[in-house]
Design an enzyme around this catalytic site. Sequence first.
Site, PDB file in Angstrom:
ATOM      1  CB  SER A 178      37.612  41.839  39.043  1.00  0.00           C
ATOM      2  OG  SER A 178      37.254  43.147  39.452  1.00  0.00           O
ATOM      3  CG  HIS A 228      41.260  39.827  40.528  1.00  0.00           C
ATOM      4  ND1 HIS A 228      41.931  40.971  40.948  1.00  0.00           N
ATOM      5  CD2 HIS A 228      39.940  40.155  40.557  1.00  0.00           C
ATOM      6  CE1 HIS A 228      41.062  41.933  41.193  1.00  0.00           C
ATOM      7  NE2 HIS A 228      39.849  41.460  40.983  1.00  0.00           N
TER       8      HIS A 228
END
Length: 288
Positions: A190, A236
């Site tokens: 991610s 992230h």
Amino acid sequence: MTSQPPSPPPHPEQPAEAVPTCYRHPDKETWVRCQRCERPICPDCMRDAAVGFQCPECVADGNKGLRQARSTFGGSVVRTPIVTYTILVINVLVFGAQYLTGERVTAELAMWPGRVAVFDEYYRLISAAFVHGGLFHILFNCWALYVVGPYLERAFGHVRFIAIYLVSALGGSALSMWVDSLNQTTVGASGAIFGLFGAVFVVGRKLNLDVRGIAALIAINLAITFIVPGISWTGHIGGLITGSVLAGALAYAPKNNRTLWQVLAIVGALAVLAVLVMVKVSAIMSTG
């Protein structure tokens, strides 16, 4: 009895003309010559020219003055996004290994600040990007990579694209080192994917394209990151910031000596992240 006149002496035979041989392959006979240098060339050495054939050296010499095609931001032209497909295959293979071995592969490859600092397992900063926490996790990341990866790989070229991907993953892990607890483990691509999202936004702005779609996608995924429990926001956010900054440095690099500036940008990003990780490791060890 009439004597026969003496026969005239026989004419000496004319020497047969030597059959020319290829200048690169002396064992091959040929009557074809290069249109530029006129050296004999065999079929293996013939290169199609506007008129007739040319030898490999003359073709290479003629190409020296031609500018090689480049991607939008200076990389080699990409016909097949092989880097994107390779990462997808690696993700699937590692996920298969996770399924077959239970928690063993996950434990060995996951991002784990404590083991990075105490046992010098720095490979975890990158390996965690190829490990996933479940079927939905890998499906989403692979789908996102499949959607945006080819676009960015064609825009930047193979090398610059893989640099953005891996440096973004490293950026996510670096922020995890600073914020997450020593015993917290994180997995997933991610961070790298968010870095690619940021890169798409930067490229769109550079090319004066409509970036509202990618901006909305980033906003939605950031909201999910903070709303849904169990998601590592550090990976992230770290990946998004790193990927955006690096893509901006590559996209906006001066056209004069652009490759040099881009190399310096990649090396500089790696150096900054390495310093951040080492400073945190030093702080952890000094308090341990």
